[in-house]
Design a protein around this motif. Structure first.
Motif, PDB file in Angstrom:
ATOM      1  N   PHE A  83      -2.131   5.118  -2.021  1.00  0.00           N
ATOM      2  CA  PHE A  83      -1.546   4.259  -0.998  1.00  0.00           C
ATOM      3  C   PHE A  83      -1.851   2.784  -1.254  1.00  0.00           C
ATOM      4  N   LEU A  86       1.157   1.963  -3.690  1.00  0.00           N
ATOM      5  CA  LEU A  86       2.108   1.600  -2.637  1.00  0.00           C
ATOM      6  C   LEU A  86       1.743   0.298  -1.934  1.00  0.00           C
ATOM      7  N   ARG A  87       0.669  -0.358  -2.384  1.00  0.00           N
ATOM      8  CA  ARG A  87       0.301  -1.678  -1.864  1.00  0.00           C
ATOM      9  C   ARG A  87       0.005  -1.692  -0.369  1.00  0.00           C
ATOM     10  N   ALA A  88      -0.564  -0.604   0.151  1.00  0.00           N
ATOM     11  CA  ALA A  88      -0.959  -0.608   1.563  1.00  0.00           C
ATOM     12  C   ALA A  88      -2.164  -1.530   1.742  1.00  0.00           C
ATOM     13  N   ALA A  91      -8.067   4.651   7.650  1.00  0.00           N
ATOM     14  CA  ALA A  91      -7.310   5.896   7.792  1.00  0.00           C
ATOM     15  C   ALA A  91      -7.881   6.993   6.904  1.00  0.00           C
ATOM     16  N   HIS A 137      -3.783  -8.746 -16.670  1.00  0.00           N
ATOM     17  CA  HIS A 137      -2.440  -8.288 -16.999  1.00  0.00           C
ATOM     18  C   HIS A 137      -1.931  -8.998 -18.242  1.00  0.00           C
ATOM     19  N   ASP A 161      -3.218  -2.246 -12.087  1.00  0.00           N
ATOM     20  CA  ASP A 161      -3.047  -1.058 -11.249  1.00  0.00           C
ATOM     21  C   ASP A 161      -3.790   0.140 -11.831  1.00  0.00           C
ATOM     22  N   ASP A 209      -4.965  -7.787  -2.832  1.00  0.00           N
ATOM     23  CA  ASP A 209      -3.644  -7.177  -2.972  1.00  0.00           C
ATOM     24  C   ASP A 209      -3.129  -6.638  -1.661  1.00  0.00           C
ATOM     25  N   ARG A 214       0.439  -8.741   3.423  1.00  0.00           N
ATOM     26  CA  ARG A 214       1.644  -8.052   3.884  1.00  0.00           C
ATOM     27  C   ARG A 214       1.291  -6.997   4.917  1.00  0.00           C
ATOM     28  N   ARG A 215       1.805  -7.136   6.108  1.00  0.00           N
ATOM     29  CA  ARG A 215       1.556  -6.145   7.139  1.00  0.00           C
ATOM     30  C   ARG A 215       2.828  -5.821   7.835  1.00  0.00           C
ATOM     31  N   GLY A 272      -3.866 -12.318  12.694  1.00  0.00           N
ATOM     32  CA  GLY A 272      -4.404 -12.222  11.339  1.00  0.00           C
ATOM     33  C   GLY A 272      -5.878 -11.886  11.303  1.00  0.00           C
ATOM     34  N   ILE A 309      -1.109   6.542   9.957  1.00  0.00           N
ATOM     35  CA  ILE A 309      -1.491   5.170   9.587  1.00  0.00           C
ATOM     36  C   ILE A 309      -1.103   4.892   8.132  1.00  0.00           C
ATOM     37  N   LEU A 310      -1.428   5.836   7.243  1.00  0.00           N
ATOM     38  CA  LEU A 310      -1.135   5.626   5.819  1.00  0.00           C
ATOM     39  C   LEU A 310       0.366   5.472   5.586  1.00  0.00           C
ATOM     40  N   CYS A 311       1.162   6.308   6.250  1.00  0.00           N
ATOM     41  CA  CYS A 311       2.615   6.236   6.051  1.00  0.00           C
ATOM     42  C   CYS A 311       3.161   4.894   6.529  1.00  0.00           C
ATOM     43  N   LEU A 366       1.608   2.103   6.711  1.00  0.00           N
ATOM     44  CA  LEU A 366       1.162   1.067   5.773  1.00  0.00           C
ATOM     45  C   LEU A 366       1.946   1.113   4.466  1.00  0.00           C
ATOM     46  N   ALA A 367       2.421   2.312   4.102  1.00  0.00           N
ATOM     47  CA  ALA A 367       3.060   2.476   2.795  1.00  0.00           C
ATOM     48  C   ALA A 367       4.514   2.041   2.804  1.00  0.00           C
ATOM     49  N   GLY A 379       5.660  -1.127   0.855  1.00  0.00           N
ATOM     50  CA  GLY A 379       5.542  -0.917  -0.587  1.00  0.00           C
ATOM     51  C   GLY A 379       6.634  -0.001  -1.109  1.00  0.00           C
ATOM     52  N   LEU A 380       6.924   1.054  -0.326  1.00  0.00           N
ATOM     53  CA  LEU A 380       7.984   1.985  -0.736  1.00  0.00           C
ATOM     54  C   LEU A 380       9.336   1.272  -0.779  1.00  0.00           C
ATOM     55  N   ALA A 431       9.904  -1.894  -1.211  1.00  0.00           N
ATOM     56  CA  ALA A 431       9.942  -2.818  -2.346  1.00  0.00           C
ATOM     57  C   ALA A 431      10.260  -2.055  -3.623  1.00  0.00           C
ATOM     58  N   ARG A 432       9.677  -0.859  -3.752  1.00  0.00           N
ATOM     59  CA  ARG A 432       9.873  -0.041  -4.923  1.00  0.00           C
ATOM     60  C   ARG A 432      11.345   0.335  -5.089  1.00  0.00           C
ATOM     61  N   ALA A 442       8.633  -2.776  -9.378  1.00  0.00           N
ATOM     62  CA  ALA A 442       7.480  -2.977  -8.508  1.00  0.00           C
ATOM     63  C   ALA A 442       6.156  -2.741  -9.211  1.00  0.00           C
ATOM     64  N   GLY A 443       6.195  -2.117 -10.399  1.00  0.00           N
ATOM     65  CA  GLY A 443       4.948  -1.841 -11.087  1.00  0.00           C
ATOM     66  C   GLY A 443       4.319  -3.060 -11.734  1.00  0.00           C
ATOM     67  N   SER A 444       5.054  -4.188 -11.771  1.00  0.00           N
ATOM     68  CA  SER A 444       4.520  -5.360 -12.444  1.00  0.00           C
ATOM     69  C   SER A 444       3.368  -5.955 -11.649  1.00  0.00           C
ATOM     70  N   ALA A 445       2.728  -6.949 -12.256  1.00  0.00           N
ATOM     71  CA  ALA A 445       1.531  -7.511 -11.638  1.00  0.00           C
ATOM     72  C   ALA A 445       1.854  -8.118 -10.278  1.00  0.00           C
ATOM     73  N   THR A 446       0.827  -8.283  -9.494  1.00  0.00           N
ATOM     74  CA  THR A 446       0.971  -8.767  -8.128  1.00  0.00           C
ATOM     75  C   THR A 446       1.530 -10.170  -8.140  1.00  0.00           C
TER      76      THR A 446
END
Lengths: 305, 351
Positions: free
Chosen positions: A79, A83-85, A93, A181, A188, A300, A304-305, B78, B328-330, B332-333, B336-337, B339-340, B347-351
């Motif tokens: 995650f 998935l960047r959570a 969690a 990188h 990652d 990372d 983003r939230r 924040g 909670i995990l879903c 939060l994900a 990211g999903l 974006a993917r 999306a696998g590239s560096a941040t």
């Protein structure tokens, strides 16, 4: 055994599971990931270790506990890294997940005639000569083998982090993932690996509670050790040597209960239990903590939230 | 673009809840138990009749709604307040002390004073973390978390010491007098005035966030601290400290409401992790007061259903934590999903 001997022995004993968990947290944090979910790894590691020890013996129990801890960390890594959570929230969690799974599966496992509630703990192995050293000898060298494993793991962790290419890549990922990188390493992949390995150690930390200390599992036996591990790593300035000392400090605070008991002090038990947490807060305030931490720690996905 | 975002906003919670229940059902089945019976027992225990709704689901929803609002107030600024659990305990403790000490002739003033004391205690407990952050740069994530354990042990100390019931036999406080108890909303159900207070808290928070200058500063700070500081002349650090204290006050009120409305005495297990579940409530509700009301109903039903599941189908209630964690995990994900799937696999590239 004198009071001082008892206190020092309890210090090292209490420090052992904490040191495993803190080592796991250290590895994750040096790669830039703060894992608040280690509590879940410890809880599930402890429960799985009970079943595996009963079935196959303590060695398998410890490894199985480690693997269970790694499995929880794998969920966290998927995650957070893939998935960047947000790290802290996902970690909370994952703590819930591990604690809930361990408690629920434990309840299920207690049903039926062949339910396991108790295993025999591994014995103390006294090392000749060393254990004769005045004061610290019995505390450091009359312990279960799991504690001795730490005497090898901490120098190994130091050697890995500071003297191998792999360690440099892990640290670079924690300081500056873009640079890592650019030099051909996937941040990652590094973080994923570091988090899972960290979870493995935390799982072994949970397993030592069962296999080397109490011989049984109870709900809430992880008792916040995953959170204390985060404090120990901050207290130890993100360095293996410092982390080892930090674990001993927290072990000593836990051992204060035994000292208070044997000296007949009437310090309320609950106030002693609150003390390590206060100590961490004070230490974090006193040493700042911000400057010594890996520069990219927790960054990372944090925005983003 | 905005309609696409709306779809994402509305589908995220459904995806999270559905995914979590599916995973939990899988684990229950793998453990050799009857997941279908468990689900039926849970739904029945949460919504089956007026007792289930009023005495179980809505009663359980009450602290979760207030705590979810508390968590969201901080998150929107924040500030990651992981300490709602400790602030809840601080509020419950203060409410106990006030309700036990105030003379009965004050009538309803006793429970009002207990609620006020709870809010103040929660605010004070959060203020420690706010102070550590401003004065010593200690991140609130760790300090609020550690303060939870300090609060839990302080409760443990108090109920074995100064606040223990007079016989000294049990680790808990005396039961508070009737004037300290919140009135019940229905004669034969356990739903209490705290439920209305929780709804009012949600409504008030919505109004403050949307229509007041303070609410605007809070949202601007959370959306982009740098922009708020440079373009908006907003004292970001102070706004965040105030948001954390306000968050603590709401969490403390939740603790006081639970004590005066449900448990009527202080003991160690007064919160079965409400403060942590509240993070799930806030996130599932999209950090929006209206969404949080709906999310709190879900989590209230989850708790009530889990109890029924253990009672009727012998499936451990702890699976509720597993469901909460996966929700909670879903949530939060999802970013990211998205974006993917929308960036064509880059999306696998560096941040």
């Amino acid at each position: 055994m004198t009071v001082a001997d008892g206190f020092l022995e309890a210090t090292v004993r209490s420090a052992t599971p904490l040191a495993f968990a803190a080592l796991g947290e250290l590895i994750a944090e040096r790669s830039g990931v703060i894992n608040i979910g280690l509590e879940g790894s410890i809880a599930l590691g402890a429960f799985v270790a009970l079943l595996a020890t009963a079935a196959f013996g303590p060695a398998t129990g410890l490894v199985a506990g480690g693997l269970a801890g790694a499995a929880i960390a794998l969920v966290f890594a998927t995650f957070v890294v893939t998935l960047r959570a947000q790290q802290v929230l996902a970690g909370t969690a994952v703590s819930l997940l591990g604690l809930g799974l361990a408690a629920a599966l434990h309840r299920i496992s207690m049903i039926g005639p062949d339910a396991v509630s108790q295993v025999v703990t591994i014995p103390v192995v006294t090392i000749p000569v060393f254990s004769q050293i005045p004061l610290v000898g019995p505390a450091l060298f009359a312990q279960p083998l799991t504690t001795y494993a730490l005497y090898l793991l901490f120098p190994t962790a130091w050697f890995f982090l500071y003297r191998t290419v792999g360690g440099v890549v892990v640290r670079a990922t924690g300081e500056n993932p873009e640079a890592a990188h650019a030099s051909g390493h996937s941040p990652d992949a590094v973080r994923f690996g570091a988090v899972v390995v960290g979870g493995f150690f935390a799982g072994i930390g949970g397993a030592t509670l069962v296999v080397a200390q109490v011989g049984t599992f109870s709900d809430g036996m992880s008792a916040g050790r995953g959170f204390i591990a985060i404090a120990i790593v901050a207290l130890g300035r993100w360095h293996p040597g410092g982390v080892a000392v930090g674990a001993l400090v927290f072990g000593a605070v836990s051992a204060l209960q035994f000292l208070a008991q044997s000296l007949g002090w009437s310090v309320p038990y609950n106030l002693l239990l609150a003390f390590p947490y206060l100590l961490t807060l004070i230490a974090m305030a006193a040493f700042g903590g911000v400057q010594a931490s890996p520069a990219a720690l927790g960054r990372d996905g944090a925005t983003r939230r | 673009m905005s309609s696409q975002r709306r779809v994402a906003q509305l589908s995220t919670p459904l995806f999270a809840v559905g995914g979590a229940i599916a995973v939990a059902a899988t684990i229950i089945t793998l453990a050799g138990l009857d997941a279908g019976a468990a689900l039926r027992a849970a739904v029945d225990g949460a919504f089956g009749d007026s007792f289930a709704v009023l005495s179980a689901t809505l009663k359980r929803m009450t602290p979760l709604l207030m705590l979810g609002i508390a968590v969201a107030v901080a998150f929107r600024a924040g500030v990651l307040n992981i300490g709602a659990e400790g602030q809840f305990l601080a509020g419950a403790t203060a409410a106990t002390a006030v309700a036990l000490r105030l003379p009965g002739r004050f009538g309803p003033l006793v429970f009002l004073a207990a609620l006020a004391a709870g809010a103040i205690a929660g605010a004070g407990w959060a203020a420690i973390a706010a102070w550590l952050r401003r004065r010593y740069l200690v991140t609130e994530v760790v300090s609020t978390l550690l303060l939870n354990f300090v609060a839990l042990n302080l409760v443990g100390f108090l109920i074995r010491g100064p606040l223990q019931e007079p016989t000294g036999a049990y680790p808990q406080s005396s039961t508070i007098p009737d004037v300290g108890k919140l009135p019940l909303l229905f004669a034969e159900h356990r739903l209490h005035l705290g439920f209305l207070i929780a709804l009012a808290t949600a409504l008030g928070t919505w109004w403050v966030l949307k229509f007041t200058a303070a609410g605007f500063r809070l949202r601007a700070t959370g959306a982009s601290p740098d922009a708020a500081r440079s373009a908006g002349q907003i004292p970001v650090e102070r706004v965040q400290a105030m948001a954390l204290v306000a968050s603590g006050a709401i969490a403390g009120l939740a603790g006081a409401s639970e004590l005066t409305g449900v448990t009527h005495a202080l003991y160690e297990g007064i919160s079965p992790g409400y403060g942590y579940t509240a993070i799930g409530v806030a996130l599932l509700g999209g950090l929006h007061p209206g969404g949080i009301v709906i999310a709190a109903i879900f989590f209230g039903a989850l708790g009530a259903g889990a109890d029924a599941m253990q009672r009727e189908a012998a499936v451990p209630a702890e699976f509720a934590s597993v469901v909460a964690a996966i929700v909670i995990l879903c949530v939060l994900a999802v970013p990211g999903l998205m974006a993917r799937f929308t960036s064509g696999g880059r999306a696998g590239s560096a941040t």
